[in-house]
Design a protein around this motif. Structure first.
Motif, PDB file in Angstrom:
ATOM      1  N   ASP A  84      23.636  48.395  84.192  1.00  0.00           N
ATOM      2  CA  ASP A  84      24.824  49.559  83.652  1.00  0.00           C
ATOM      3  C   ASP A  84      26.012  49.154  84.679  1.00  0.00           C
ATOM      4  O   ASP A  84      25.775  48.776  85.959  1.00  0.00           O
ATOM      5  CB  ASP A  84      24.345  50.852  83.731  1.00  0.00           C
ATOM      6  CG  ASP A  84      23.618  51.208  82.850  1.00  0.00           C
ATOM      7  OD1 ASP A  84      23.266  50.228  81.706  1.00  0.00           O
ATOM      8  OD2 ASP A  84      22.954  52.290  82.599  1.00  0.00           O
ATOM      9  N   ASN A  85      27.232  48.606  84.119  1.00  0.00           N
ATOM     10  CA  ASN A  85      28.439  48.669  84.832  1.00  0.00           C
ATOM     11  C   ASN A  85      29.647  49.041  84.285  1.00  0.00           C
ATOM     12  O   ASN A  85      29.593  49.267  82.918  1.00  0.00           O
ATOM     13  CB  ASN A  85      28.538  47.195  85.537  1.00  0.00           C
ATOM     14  CG  ASN A  85      28.594  46.403  84.134  1.00  0.00           C
ATOM     15  OD1 ASN A  85      29.860  46.198  83.350  1.00  0.00           O
ATOM     16  ND2 ASN A  85      27.596  45.511  83.485  1.00  0.00           N
ATOM     17  N   GLY A  86      30.796  49.244  85.011  1.00  0.00           N
ATOM     18  CA  GLY A  86      32.098  49.703  84.424  1.00  0.00           C
ATOM     19  C   GLY A  86      32.884  48.612  83.732  1.00  0.00           C
ATOM     20  O   GLY A  86      33.544  48.696  82.608  1.00  0.00           O
ATOM     21  N   ALA A  87      32.516  47.163  84.291  1.00  0.00           N
ATOM     22  CA  ALA A  87      33.331  46.190  83.740  1.00  0.00           C
ATOM     23  C   ALA A  87      33.109  46.175  81.994  1.00  0.00           C
ATOM     24  O   ALA A  87      33.753  45.811  81.313  1.00  0.00           O
ATOM     25  CB  ALA A  87      32.931  44.992  84.211  1.00  0.00           C
ATOM     26  N   THR A 128      26.705  55.014  88.866  1.00  0.00           N
ATOM     27  CA  THR A 128      28.141  55.254  88.740  1.00  0.00           C
ATOM     28  C   THR A 128      28.716  54.127  89.068  1.00  0.00           C
ATOM     29  O   THR A 128      28.882  53.412  90.178  1.00  0.00           O
ATOM     30  CB  THR A 128      28.343  56.432  89.995  1.00  0.00           C
ATOM     31  OG1 THR A 128      27.507  57.356  90.203  1.00  0.00           O
ATOM     32  CG2 THR A 128      29.793  57.122  89.843  1.00  0.00           C
ATOM     33  N   ALA A 129      29.694  53.939  88.168  1.00  0.00           N
ATOM     34  CA  ALA A 129      30.390  52.417  88.033  1.00  0.00           C
ATOM     35  C   ALA A 129      31.720  52.490  87.602  1.00  0.00           C
ATOM     36  O   ALA A 129      32.045  53.475  86.615  1.00  0.00           O
ATOM     37  CB  ALA A 129      29.547  51.557  87.314  1.00  0.00           C
ATOM     38  N   ALA A 130      32.608  51.642  88.250  1.00  0.00           N
ATOM     39  CA  ALA A 130      34.042  51.545  87.721  1.00  0.00           C
ATOM     40  C   ALA A 130      34.543  50.115  88.050  1.00  0.00           C
ATOM     41  O   ALA A 130      34.003  49.505  88.870  1.00  0.00           O
ATOM     42  CB  ALA A 130      34.939  52.793  88.463  1.00  0.00           C
ATOM     43  N   ALA A 131      35.366  49.777  87.058  1.00  0.00           N
ATOM     44  CA  ALA A 131      35.899  48.306  87.111  1.00  0.00           C
ATOM     45  C   ALA A 131      37.310  47.995  86.317  1.00  0.00           C
ATOM     46  O   ALA A 131      37.456  49.139  85.584  1.00  0.00           O
ATOM     47  CB  ALA A 131      34.634  47.391  86.472  1.00  0.00           C
ATOM     48  N   VAL A 132      37.889  47.118  86.728  1.00  0.00           N
ATOM     49  CA  VAL A 132      39.149  46.809  86.060  1.00  0.00           C
ATOM     50  C   VAL A 132      38.946  45.438  85.629  1.00  0.00           C
ATOM     51  O   VAL A 132      38.526  44.547  86.054  1.00  0.00           O
ATOM     52  CB  VAL A 132      40.388  47.003  86.932  1.00  0.00           C
ATOM     53  CG1 VAL A 132      41.528  46.729  86.192  1.00  0.00           C
ATOM     54  CG2 VAL A 132      40.721  48.457  87.573  1.00  0.00           C
ATOM     55  N   VAL A 133      39.104  45.498  84.163  1.00  0.00           N
ATOM     56  CA  VAL A 133      39.045  44.073  83.501  1.00  0.00           C
ATOM     57  C   VAL A 133      40.354  43.629  82.610  1.00  0.00           C
ATOM     58  O   VAL A 133      40.999  44.594  81.903  1.00  0.00           O
ATOM     59  CB  VAL A 133      37.685  43.974  82.401  1.00  0.00           C
ATOM     60  CG1 VAL A 133      37.712  42.944  81.582  1.00  0.00           C
ATOM     61  CG2 VAL A 133      36.661  44.462  83.217  1.00  0.00           C
ATOM     62  N   ARG A 134      40.714  42.518  82.805  1.00  0.00           N
ATOM     63  CA  ARG A 134      41.946  41.913  82.059  1.00  0.00           C
ATOM     64  C   ARG A 134      41.612  41.393  80.508  1.00  0.00           C
ATOM     65  O   ARG A 134      40.465  40.576  80.733  1.00  0.00           O
ATOM     66  CB  ARG A 134      42.689  41.004  82.976  1.00  0.00           C
ATOM     67  CG  ARG A 134      43.903  40.512  82.147  1.00  0.00           C
ATOM     68  CD  ARG A 134      44.978  39.678  83.145  1.00  0.00           C
ATOM     69  NE  ARG A 134      45.468  40.781  84.057  1.00  0.00           N
ATOM     70  CZ  ARG A 134      46.370  40.219  85.232  1.00  0.00           C
ATOM     71  NH1 ARG A 134      46.543  39.161  85.325  1.00  0.00           N
ATOM     72  NH2 ARG A 134      46.759  41.400  85.799  1.00  0.00           N
ATOM     73  N   ASP A 135      42.185  41.801  79.683  1.00  0.00           N
ATOM     74  CA  ASP A 135      41.981  41.321  78.130  1.00  0.00           C
ATOM     75  C   ASP A 135      40.569  40.950  77.875  1.00  0.00           C
ATOM     76  O   ASP A 135      40.319  40.134  77.120  1.00  0.00           O
ATOM     77  CB  ASP A 135      42.852  39.818  78.033  1.00  0.00           C
ATOM     78  CG  ASP A 135      44.402  39.983  78.362  1.00  0.00           C
ATOM     79  OD1 ASP A 135      44.891  41.216  78.356  1.00  0.00           O
ATOM     80  OD2 ASP A 135      44.729  39.211  78.929  1.00  0.00           O
ATOM     81  N   GLY A 136      39.845  41.930  78.082  1.00  0.00           N
ATOM     82  CA  GLY A 136      38.479  42.132  77.744  1.00  0.00           C
ATOM     83  C   GLY A 136      37.133  40.919  78.288  1.00  0.00           C
ATOM     84  O   GLY A 136      36.273  40.984  77.741  1.00  0.00           O
ATOM     85  N   VAL A 168      29.597  49.130  91.523  1.00  0.00           N
ATOM     86  CA  VAL A 168      28.442  49.800  90.989  1.00  0.00           C
ATOM     87  C   VAL A 168      27.837  50.403  92.160  1.00  0.00           C
ATOM     88  O   VAL A 168      27.412  49.686  93.215  1.00  0.00           O
ATOM     89  CB  VAL A 168      27.445  48.867  90.380  1.00  0.00           C
ATOM     90  CG1 VAL A 168      26.358  49.527  89.841  1.00  0.00           C
ATOM     91  CG2 VAL A 168      28.288  47.993  89.207  1.00  0.00           C
ATOM     92  N   TYR A 169      27.550  51.882  91.932  1.00  0.00           N
ATOM     93  CA  TYR A 169      26.789  52.598  93.111  1.00  0.00           C
ATOM     94  C   TYR A 169      25.264  52.916  92.387  1.00  0.00           C
ATOM     95  O   TYR A 169      25.554  53.507  91.302  1.00  0.00           O
ATOM     96  CB  TYR A 169      27.468  53.694  93.347  1.00  0.00           C
ATOM     97  CG  TYR A 169      26.406  54.891  94.079  1.00  0.00           C
ATOM     98  CD1 TYR A 169      25.957  54.311  95.537  1.00  0.00           C
ATOM     99  CD2 TYR A 169      25.966  55.683  93.735  1.00  0.00           C
ATOM    100  CE1 TYR A 169      25.257  55.463  96.105  1.00  0.00           C
ATOM    101  CE2 TYR A 169      25.327  56.963  93.960  1.00  0.00           C
ATOM    102  CZ  TYR A 169      24.651  56.526  95.324  1.00  0.00           C
ATOM    103  OH  TYR A 169      23.799  57.547  96.166  1.00  0.00           O
TER     104      TYR A 169
END
Ligand code: KG4
Ligand code: ZN
Length: 374
Positions: A341-344, A13-21, A29-30
Motif C-alpha cells: 500500500d502506498n499513496g503514489a 499511513t502513506a502520502a505521495a505526489v505524482v505527476r500526470d499519473g 510510507v509509514y
C-alpha cells in the motif's frame, strides 16, 4: 498535473505526489507492521490511532520532498482512498484529505484502493512501458491481504469482476499459515523467503506435500454467478495445513538435531517446516496461475496487469511471467516498492479516474466494502 495522494485503508499511513499519473515526485510510507506484530494481524483500533498520530507528519514529509523536487510547485488536487478497507482507518485519511483540499483550495478526488493497486505497474515504469490506455483489453489480477480478484478491463477505467476467492484472500492465507507455524506476521514475505531457500536447498520442487489447489465446487452459491473455473477457495488448504500440523507434532516442537535451513542471515527453520511452507506456497501459486491461465484463454488480451502486496511474491512473479509468455500477453507488474500500500498509486490513478471529484468527493463517506468498477 501534480496530485497529492493519501492512503490509510489498512496498516500503512502513506502520502505521495505524482505527476500526470506516472512520475512519482515524492513518496512516503509509514508502516505500522511492528505495532500489529504482537497480535498476529492488523488490529483496526490500533491502526486508526496510529494513522491519527502519523498522518500530519507523513503528509508534511511528502510535501517537503515534493517542494525539493519541484521548487515553487503546487499540487493541483488531493486524492484519497475511500474504500475498500478498515472503516476506522479509512476515516482518518478521508478527513485529513478533505481538510487539505479545502485549505489548499484544490479539488478532492475519491479513489478505490483496489483500482489503484492495478495502476501500480505504470508508476515510474521502465521506458517502453505503454501508457495504461494502450494496454486494454487487459486481464487485471489484484492480489493482496484483503483481495484476490480477476478483472476484465475492456478499456482503461472499466473493471468487471470475472473471478475471485470465495473465502480468504491469498495474502490472508499466507498470513494465517505463518501464524499457525509460529513464523510471525506478516506471513507473506517470510513464506516467500523460506520457500525460495527450500527450493534452492532441495534442488527444485521435489518432495512437496500435495496440498489442495483451491478448486471451488461448481454451483455453490458463494460463486455468486461467477464461473467456478475462475474462482479459488483457500479454506480447504488452510484446513489441510492444520491437519498436517496436528498429525506432525515435530513441526512445532522439533526433535533436537533436526536439520535446519537458513533462509535469511541468522534466521532458520527446520527443513520439515520449510518443506511445508514451500508446499503451501506452491498450492496458492498453482491455484492463482491456473485461474489466470484459464482467464487468458477466454478472450484475447493485450496485457496481464498485476497489483497488490502478494504480487511481491517471487514465485508468483516468475510463474505468472511464464503464464503470460505462453499466452503471448505482456505482463505488467509494479516495481517492488509500489506493490504494498502506498499513496503514489492513489495519486496516480486520480489523474486517470476522476469520477468522484469536487463536491461529490467532499460528501464522500468511507466505503469499507467498496466493489471495484462501480
Ligand atoms: O496490498 P497490501 O500491502 O495490503 C492490502 O491491501 O491487503 O498486501 C498485504 C499482503 C499481506 O497479506 C502480506 O503477507 C502479503 O501482502 N505479502 C506477500 C509478500 N509480501 C507481502 N505475500 C506473499 N509473498 C510476499 N513476498
Ligand atoms: Zn492494498
Amino acid at each position: 498535473m501534480d496530485i497529492l495522494g493519501i492512503e490509510t485503508s489498512c496498516d500503512e499511513t502513506a502520502a505521495a505526489v505524482v505527476r500526470d499519473g506516472r512520475t512519482v515526485l515524492s513518496n512516503v510510507v509509514y508502516t505500522q507492521i511492528p505495532l500489529h506484530q504482537p497480535y498476529g494481524g492488523v488490529v483496526p483500533e490500533i491502526a486508526s490511532r496510529a494513522h491519527v498520530e502519523k498522518i500530519s507528519e507523513v503528509v508534511k514529509t511528502a510535501l517537503a520532498q515534493y517542494a525539493e523536487a519541484v521548487p515553487g510547485g503546487s499540487v493541483d488536487a488531493v486524492a484519497v482512498t475511500y474504500g475498500p478497507g478498515l472503516s476506522p482507518a479509512l476515516i482518518v485519511g478521508l478527513n485529513a484529505a478533505k481538510g487539505l483540499a479545502m485549505s489548499m483550495d484544490v479539488p478532492l478526488i475519491g479513489i478505490n484502493h483496489m483500482e489503484a493497486h492495478l495502476h501500480t505497474p505504470f508508476l515510474d515504469a521502465e521506458p517502453g512501458t505503454p501508457p495504461p490506455e494502450n494496454c486494454t483489453p487487459a486481464l487485471g489480477l489484484a492480489i493482496s491481504g484483503g483481495h484476490t480478484c480477476w478483472f476484465d478491463i475492456p478499456e482503461y477505467g472499466v473493471y468487471e469482476t470475472i473471478g475471485q476467492t470465495l473465502d480468504d484472500a491469498a495474502g490472508e492465507a499466507f498470513d494465517k499459515a505463518s501464524k499457525l507455524l509460529g513464523l510471525g506476521y506478516p506471513g507473506g514475505p517470510k513464506v516467500d523467503r523460506i520457500a525460495k531457500a527450500y527450493f534452492a536447498a532441495a534442488g527444485g520442487g521435489k518432495d512437496l506435500i500435495p496440498f489442495p489447489k483451491g478448486h471451488p465446487r461448481e454451483g455453490v452459491s458463494a460463486l455468486a454467478g461467477l464461473p467456478a473455473e475462475l474462482c479459488v477457495s483457500f479454506s480447504g488448504l488452510k484446513t489441510a495445513l492444520l491437519r498436517h500440523v496436528q498429525q506432525n507434532p515435530s513441526l512445532l516442537a522439533p526433535e533436537p538435531g533436526a536439520p535446519v535451513l537458513e533462509y535469511a542471515p541468522g534466521a532458520t527453520v527446520t527443513m520439515e517446516v520449510a518443506r511445508v511452507v514451500a508446499s503451501y506456497q506452491e498450492a496458492i501459486v498453482g491455484a492463482v496461475a491456473d485461474r489466470t491461465r484459464r482467464a487468458l484463454r477466454r478472450r484475447s488480451y493485450r496485457a496481464l496487469v498485476l497489483g497488490g502486496g502478494v504480487s511481491l511474491n517471487s514465485r508468483i512473479r516468475s510463474v505468472l511471467a511464464d503464464v503470460a509468455r505462453s499466452a503471448h500477453v505482456e505482463l505488467l507488474m509494479a516495481k517492488p516498492k509500489y506493490c504494498g500500500d502506498n499513496g503514489a498509486m492513489i495519486a496516480a490513478l486520480a489523474y486517470y479516474r476522476r469520477n468522484i471529484v469536487g463536491d461529490a468527493a467532499m460528501r464522500l463517506d468511507v466505503a469499507p466494502s467498496l466493489e471495484t468498477g462501480v
